[in-house]
Design a protein around this motif. Sequence first.
Motif, PDB file in Angstrom:
ATOM      1  N   GLU A  64       0.831  -1.209   0.000  1.00  0.00           N
ATOM      2  CA  GLU A  64       0.000   0.000   0.000  1.00  0.00           C
ATOM      3  C   GLU A  64       0.864   1.256   0.000  1.00  0.00           C
ATOM      4  OE1 GLU A  64      -3.476   2.174   2.723  1.00  0.00           O
ATOM      5  OE2 GLU A  64      -2.668   0.215   3.310  1.00  0.00           O
ATOM      6  N   ARG A  77       0.937   3.937  -3.131  1.00  0.00           N
ATOM      7  CA  ARG A  77       0.573   5.332  -2.859  1.00  0.00           C
ATOM      8  C   ARG A  77       1.710   6.288  -3.231  1.00  0.00           C
ATOM      9  NH1 ARG A  77      -0.127   4.819   2.134  1.00  0.00           N
ATOM     10  NH2 ARG A  77       1.789   5.771   2.925  1.00  0.00           N
ATOM     11  N   ASP A 107       2.397   6.324  -6.957  1.00  0.00           N
ATOM     12  CA  ASP A 107       1.234   6.771  -7.722  1.00  0.00           C
ATOM     13  C   ASP A 107       0.982   5.877  -8.930  1.00  0.00           C
ATOM     14  OD1 ASP A 107      -0.965   8.293  -8.386  1.00  0.00           O
ATOM     15  OD2 ASP A 107       0.197   9.745  -9.557  1.00  0.00           O
TER      16      ASP A 107
END
Length: 726
Positions: free
Chosen positions: A304, A308, A311
């Motif tokens: 995760e 993140r 991107d």
Amino acid sequence: MDDDMISLDAGVVTDFDDDYDELAVTTSGPPLPEGRYLDRELSWLAFNNRVLELAEDPTLPVLERANFLAIFASNLDEFFMVRVAGLKRRILTDLAVPTNVGRRPTDVLDDISIRAHELQARHADTWQNAVSPALAEAGIRIVRYSELDEADRANLREIFSQQIFPVLMPLAVDPAHPFPYISGLSLNLSVRVRNPKNGKEEFARLKVPQVLNRFIRVDQRETVTDLRFIPLEDLIANHLGDLFPGMEVVEHHVFRVTRNEDVEVDEDETENLLQALEKELLRRRFGPPIRLEITDDMDPVTLELLVRELDITEQEVYRLPAPLDLGGLFDLTRIPRPDLKYPKHVPTTAVALLPPEPNAKPDIFKAISRGDILLHHPYESFATSVQAFLEQAAADPHVLAIKQTLYRTSGDSPIVEALIDAAEAGKQVLALVEIKARFDEQANISWARKLEKAGVHVVYGLVGLKTHCKLALVIRQEKGRLKSYSHIGTGNYNPKTSRIYEDLGLLTADDQVGKDLTRLFNELSGYAIEKKFKRLLVAPLHLRKGLLKRIAVEEENARKGLPSGIQIKLNSIVDEAIIDGLYRASQAGVPIQLWVRGICALKPGQEGLSETITVRSILGRYLEHSRIFSFVNNGDPQVYIGSADMMHRNLDRRVEALVRLVDPDHLAEIDKLFALAMSDEVTSWALDQTGQWTRRVVDAEGDHLIDLQDQLMQQISRRKRPGTTR
């Protein structure tokens, strides 16, 4: 890579330029059906699938299978860095992205993702369950740290502390340390550590140094027939305590990022192309991520965080078993185990270049004066032909000028050194260096500056066009007049790749070819605009039109009941106008044979459209790289060789050149080459109208078919000097 599939030293490379420019296709006759093209991106993935099939082939030497796994990985990296990146960039910037099958680019990306996930999973499985066990049986084992005993671990700890630890740079991620930049294609360790005093967890990234060997020998005392290696990232992962003293290592996983590494320079808006390109090369390192490869044991928290911070989408995540980056297998192929590789082949000197007497000194100019010489590399030596031609020209006091194009060359290029020697000897030397050759830009910039310092006239071609043609022209004074000696090839002036790339080249003293090249070089270095050439077809002005004219002649001859036929060998065929021309010729009954290494957007064998078209592909120890265009022409064969594939970039945005062969022996040699390649007795892949490639390796009786490259090696090595007994 060139024109071509691979990373340069891989053996099996591909050139990926953006071909999304709109193309105005003019056709005659009734309209052809919709859906007549295969998707070019999926066709490229099908090509890389053929590379993977070679790695899966248990009859091949096991180190060659490992090499094909590395080639597959290197090819796919470049596909993502350029082709996928180009699609994404145009979608994000709202640019129109026409595709050769009329589908939305987002749908194309979805299909690419599905197929690429399948191929990468199969690629990893081939390593884990086929090639790695076969290597172990041959005495080359890739081991994990957990499998080693205390003595081995003690030995590796010493190697780690002395040779690896000082190079490592752990980077923490916290409010004072933002998420670090992750360079493209680098292997990285994601590390989560816990402070035992307060229980707080932190994240760190550790880059696996690319300057070190990818696989580390467990014990230097082991013999070459019994070797053990450990992946560098596995060795580092088991010594993380040295990098984070006082902390508890909670999790560690390997990941790898692929970035957009396309380069765009607006040549119309810059005064100094060299400086503009250098600036753009610096920006390349910071292109947006387009693929994240992770080991299949990565925990959700780490994943995760990476998704993140980088991107990227879930579609762009590739979860694979360790080890990642099987391109590192190139290191293993350097192990000196000839019994696990293809038998060594030493190229022969072209018979036409041999002196009449065995002990006489070769004279390249005298040999060329006797008649055109068709070279076939790597079966015939590049060093004793093209390289010797340029070296003799540099040393010959009667040579007044040398003009040459350089697209890709090797780091220690004797070709470049010959040009420097010629300039220092006072000769006029022109080098047209293509500094926009993808992924060789920096090397070519360095060569350009070195040549300029030596007094070579260096030019960079025409604004907006890449100079991809392979040309060399030598002007020599003989008996009070100037005589031209020319070389036109299908491959780069690169001694290293000439040993693994299959290419053709023509050496000729023909005055007309010399005049054509003189005018072409004047156009490339000055402001001349040439309308016609006699023995050349030159892009971007004339090549597509010239080939369409030849295809139309075959179509007309077939309709009249005259002898007709087309044979084409190339790396890729995508250009709609050329494909439509071939479809119309097929509708007229012209027999058409296509020998395609990579992308083929043409659908063969389709009723009413392409029933007379056969498409074959051949992959092997050498990268099939030559381009040949042969037309029956009612019994007066018209045969061309040169640098161009049938793609928009080659026909519209590059300077390309094909030369017509005229020697009857050369025409017969090309005819025999096609007869062998298209024979049902030769191992090859056949393409059907749905885009499926099927490999044939055995005949109906189960006997192995002929390997074309082995057959050519044997045939060419048996050639003798004229006048000697065979």
